[in-house]
Scaffold this motif. Structure first.
Motif, PDB file in Angstrom:
ATOM      1  N   GLN A 563       0.801  -1.361   0.177  1.00  0.00           N
ATOM      2  CA  GLN A 563       0.127   0.140   0.143  1.00  0.00           C
ATOM      3  C   GLN A 563       0.811   1.194  -0.048  1.00  0.00           C
ATOM      4  O   GLN A 563       1.946   1.336   0.598  1.00  0.00           O
ATOM      5  N   ARG A 564       0.348   2.289  -0.769  1.00  0.00           N
ATOM      6  CA  ARG A 564       0.872   3.591  -0.905  1.00  0.00           C
ATOM      7  C   ARG A 564       1.071   4.250   0.503  1.00  0.00           C
ATOM      8  O   ARG A 564       2.162   4.730   1.167  1.00  0.00           O
ATOM      9  N   SER A 565      -0.114   4.087   1.308  1.00  0.00           N
ATOM     10  CA  SER A 565      -0.192   4.898   2.636  1.00  0.00           C
ATOM     11  C   SER A 565       0.733   4.469   3.719  1.00  0.00           C
ATOM     12  O   SER A 565       1.462   3.426   3.535  1.00  0.00           O
ATOM     13  N   LYS A 566       1.355   5.390   4.354  1.00  0.00           N
ATOM     14  CA  LYS A 566       2.209   5.137   5.537  1.00  0.00           C
ATOM     15  C   LYS A 566       1.539   4.281   6.725  1.00  0.00           C
ATOM     16  O   LYS A 566       2.359   3.661   7.601  1.00  0.00           O
ATOM     17  N   SER A 567       0.347   4.209   6.852  1.00  0.00           N
ATOM     18  CA  SER A 567      -0.505   3.615   7.694  1.00  0.00           C
ATOM     19  C   SER A 567      -0.002   2.029   7.774  1.00  0.00           C
ATOM     20  O   SER A 567       0.290   1.543   6.550  1.00  0.00           O
ATOM     21  N   ASN A 594       4.046  -1.012   3.647  1.00  0.00           N
ATOM     22  CA  ASN A 594       3.414   0.172   3.422  1.00  0.00           C
ATOM     23  C   ASN A 594       4.285   1.101   3.183  1.00  0.00           C
ATOM     24  O   ASN A 594       5.551   0.840   2.865  1.00  0.00           O
ATOM     25  N   ASP A 595       4.157   2.511   2.766  1.00  0.00           N
ATOM     26  CA  ASP A 595       4.934   3.407   2.368  1.00  0.00           C
ATOM     27  C   ASP A 595       5.765   3.277   0.923  1.00  0.00           C
ATOM     28  O   ASP A 595       6.788   2.936   0.912  1.00  0.00           O
ATOM     29  N   VAL A 596       4.762   2.491   0.039  1.00  0.00           N
ATOM     30  CA  VAL A 596       5.474   1.931  -1.352  1.00  0.00           C
ATOM     31  C   VAL A 596       5.206   3.002  -2.242  1.00  0.00           C
ATOM     32  O   VAL A 596       3.952   3.633  -2.192  1.00  0.00           O
ATOM     33  N   HIS A 597       6.180   3.253  -3.031  1.00  0.00           N
ATOM     34  CA  HIS A 597       6.052   4.127  -4.227  1.00  0.00           C
ATOM     35  C   HIS A 597       6.271   3.144  -5.503  1.00  0.00           C
ATOM     36  O   HIS A 597       7.265   2.484  -5.669  1.00  0.00           O
ATOM     37  N   SER A 609       9.741   1.450  -4.875  1.00  0.00           N
ATOM     38  CA  SER A 609      10.508   1.617  -3.654  1.00  0.00           C
ATOM     39  C   SER A 609       9.728   1.536  -2.414  1.00  0.00           C
ATOM     40  O   SER A 609       8.611   1.739  -2.434  1.00  0.00           O
ATOM     41  N   ILE A 610      10.333   1.068  -1.376  1.00  0.00           N
ATOM     42  CA  ILE A 610       9.585   0.771   0.034  1.00  0.00           C
ATOM     43  C   ILE A 610      10.549   1.532   0.999  1.00  0.00           C
ATOM     44  O   ILE A 610      11.513   1.171   1.258  1.00  0.00           O
ATOM     45  N   ARG A 611       9.942   2.534   1.425  1.00  0.00           N
ATOM     46  CA  ARG A 611      10.460   3.462   2.407  1.00  0.00           C
ATOM     47  C   ARG A 611      11.745   3.892   1.773  1.00  0.00           C
ATOM     48  O   ARG A 611      12.951   3.960   2.623  1.00  0.00           O
TER      49      ARG A 611
END
Length: 673
Positions: A563-567, A594-597, A609-611
């Motif tokens: 998921q894109r969200s940082k939650s 999470n925090d996926v681009h 990219s992940i974080r």
């Protein structure tokens, strides 16, 4: 009679009941409202009119702090003489309809979400993230007196008895379990000391009110927490309570903080009736089984098998107030079955909202939702046969309108057809079955694989657009690659999905797809034994609390849930079932990020990219669960032709659409047309 065991008379204390069904206790939120007692009288009275003979209220506190909500003390408690007249509204309404009702007396103890509450020992509560305050000897004696006083007021208010809530991790259960009772005085130590609080309450009530007053005890058969009560202690306590004058054991399983689901859709029907049977063999008063009993077939079968004398069902009477009368008539297919989704009941209680029901939004709104027929019948067209369209058509036809449904696919049901295929959501098929029954009963015309013309729609007084949603595209570069499919295609044809899968989107849709693709079919799938193995339930009773180590679950696929969200992934899932779904996927080694681009999709897979760390997932398929968009191909045309219409459900607004909102909107429109 179709269900002969369920409808045998039953003696409970001084009461001779017409059937073996108890409407179990559940808080509705009405208890906390102004004019709540008038509303509760309608709520309980309607269910008694439909054949319920024994009802247990939601829990009422015996003092201002028992429920952890002193601001609602005048509503959710019974400790003042002036409260008696309010409660008489409930008892008189039930008695007028020929039913009986018990008041449940509840003290939440350390489950106080505000202050942390009180308990036998000071313990941190996972639910409130606060430590409770240890009760003094004098405070314990006062609470016992409060219980007795509450029972005396309940009798004065016309209740046929009381139920002592002794399970589910509330205060009495906290005294019984070593997990929360470290005391070394007379209220702790060995099993006799830990049971003293419960026994003193039962003895005190029976001594104060010896005759013509039912005393029920909600007994925890297994706490499902480590260092909970042991089965031998449960049996010992049951014998002592029976000797103290308890007339009925209404059983429960699990604490609210237990990491074992007990009332959700993933739990097999009647998964704990075997435990009730073990108690039944040890006592001579009636024993009621509970938890995931939602059809008359299941209830009748477990009584016939000797698992219990009675069955306690709570939420099935949210789903259908006429459950009993329909079962008596043998018309069980007409019952609107509780699917244990928790969305409109338990999820709302835990956020202190008024309860209702996903499949029956009229529940707990009876006073504002009369069932009278319309004075001006209309011809209504409903475009779409998903949950919103079905609910609207049923309600409108029930009111007396003539309804025709149009569906461009070859079968009705919309998103319900997808939902019922997800492991753990099979009960959604009961909702579709109920609507199909209602269509036949009410004479609703259904035209499948049909797209009506504007000329045809001009012949109706009103058109309802309920065409639902379509999957939202991902927006990732290369999203048209052959590896990419949307969630609809994945759910309909999971067999085409490869062994390595990236799921784009970790909301409810993403979890649905991940659960389906990680599911490993087994010979005992859906059985009580499989459930016990998955969640670590100990049927041999060798461990305290009835829990043991879980068995590892396999998965036929490697899954990345992104998921894109940082939650945290799954943070959007419902309160009372989200943890279950996260636990199941973790047990199957699904990788959640999470925090996926997202960068692009190509023959090598999904680049992302992940974080901030760039990676490439070499996967066979990318399943897009990036949300939904409203699908409304009709409104502009209807407006251009001056045809009166209303758009509902996902077709109106796809943001956070779910079956609860879709059915509610549909039913409300059907009522108002």
């Amino acid at each position: 009679m179709k269900f002969p065991h369920l409808f045998q008379p039953m003696q409970v204390g001084h009461l001779t009941l017409k059937n073996r069904i108890i409407m179990g206790s559940m808080h509705t939120g009405l208890e906390d409202q102004d004019q709540g007692f008038e509303k509760l009288a309608l709520f309980y009275g309607e269910r008694a009119r439909q054949g319920l003979d024994l009802i247990v209220t939601g829990g009422f506190g015996p003092n201002p702090y028992a429920l952890g909500m002193p601001e609602h003390a005048q509503h959710s408690t019974l400790y003042l003489p002036e409260q008696v007249d309010q409660h008489r509204l409930i008892t008189e309404a039930v008695h007028r309809e020929g039913g009986h009702i018990l008041l449940q007396i509840l003290h939440v103890g350390r489950y106080d979400h505000g202050s942390g509450g009180v308990s036998p020992s000071s313990v941190l509560s996972k639910l409130s993230n606060r430590s409770s305050r240890e009760l003094s000897h004098a405070q314990i004696e006062q609470i016992i007196a409060d219980y007795i006083h509450c029972a005396q007021l309940a009798r004065e208010a016309g209740y046929d008895g009381v139920e002592i809530m002794g399970g589910e991790g509330y205060l009495i259960n906290q005294f019984l379990a070593p997990f929360t009772n470290f005391r070394e005085d007379q209220w702790g130590g060995d099993a006799n000391g830990r049971s003293r609080f419960a026994l003193r309450i039962a003895q005190g009530i029976r001594q104060a009110i010896p005759d013509n007053f039912v005393l029920s005890f909600r007994l925890s058969l297994m706490d499902l927490v480590e260092d909970g009560g042991h089965w031998n202690e449960v049996l010992q306590l049951a014998g002592q309570l029976e000797a103290a004058g308890v007339d009925l054991f209404n059983t429960s399983v699990g604490w609210h903080e237990a990491r074992v689901p007990t009332v959700a859709m993933v739990v097999p029907r009647a998964a704990f009736s075997w435990a009730a049977e073990q108690l039944k063999q040890a006592v001579s008063v009636p024993v009621a089984a509970s938890n995931r009993i939602n059809t008359p077939q299941v209830a009748d079968a477990l009584i016939a098998a000797g698992h219990a004398d009675m069955v306690a069902m709570a939420r099935p009477f949210l789903a259908d107030p006429a459950f009993v009368s329909k079962a008596i008539a043998g018309d069980d297919q007409a019952i609107n079955t509780c699917i244990a989704c928790n969305q409109s009941c338990l999820d709302r209680i835990f956020t202190r909202q008024q309860v209702s029901c996903l499949v029956n939004p009229r529940a707990c709104h009876e006073w504002e939702w009369p069932q009278d027929k319309t004075a001006k019948p209309l011809a209504i067209a409903v475009l779409g046969t998903g949950p919103a369209g079905l609910a609207c058509a049923r309600e409108a036809a029930e009111r007396g309108h003539t309804v025709t449904m149009f569906e461009n696919r070859a079968r009705m049901g919309g998103q319900l057809n997808l939902a019922k295929t997800i492991p753990g959501k099979e009960e959604m098929g009961e909702t579709l079955r109920y609507f199909q029954h209602e269509i036949t009963r009410l004479g609703i015309a259904v035209k499948l694989a049909t797209r009506p013309s504007m000329e045809e729609l001009q012949g109706f007084d009103h058109v309802v657009v309920a065409t639902g949603v379509v999957p939202r595209r991902s927006g990732i570069a290369g999203e048209n690659h052959a590896k990419v499919i949307d969630y609809v295609e994945a759910i309909r044809s999971p067999g085409q999905i490869g062994a390595r899968v990236a799921v784009v989107g970790a909301g409810p849709l993403g979890f649905d797809v991940a659960e389906l693709l990680s599911h490993q079919s087994t010979a005992d799938e859906g059985s009580v034994q499989a459930y016990q193995q998955e969640w670590g339930v100990d049927p041999q009773r060798q461990h305290r609390g009835g829990v043991k180590k879980t068995e590892k679950a396999g998965s036929p696929r490697e899954i990345w849930l992104l998921q894109r969200s940082k939650s945290l992934p799954g943070s959007q899932l419902p309160t009372t079932t989200g943890w279950i779904r996260r636990s199941r996927l973790k047990a199957k080694a699904a990788r959640m990020f999470n925090d996926v681009h997202y960068i692009q999709i190509d023959d090598n897979g999904l680049h992302l990219s992940i974080r901030g760390e760039r990676r490439a997932l070499s996967v066979d398929h990318i399943v897009v669960c990036a949300g939904q968009e409203a699908h409304d191909p009709w409104s502009a045309k209807l407006q251009a032709h001056n045809i009166a219409h209303t758009v509902i459900g996902g077709a109106r607004d796809a943001h956070k659409i779910d079956a609860a909102r879709a059915i509610r909107e549909g039913a409300e429109l059907g009522r108002k047309l």
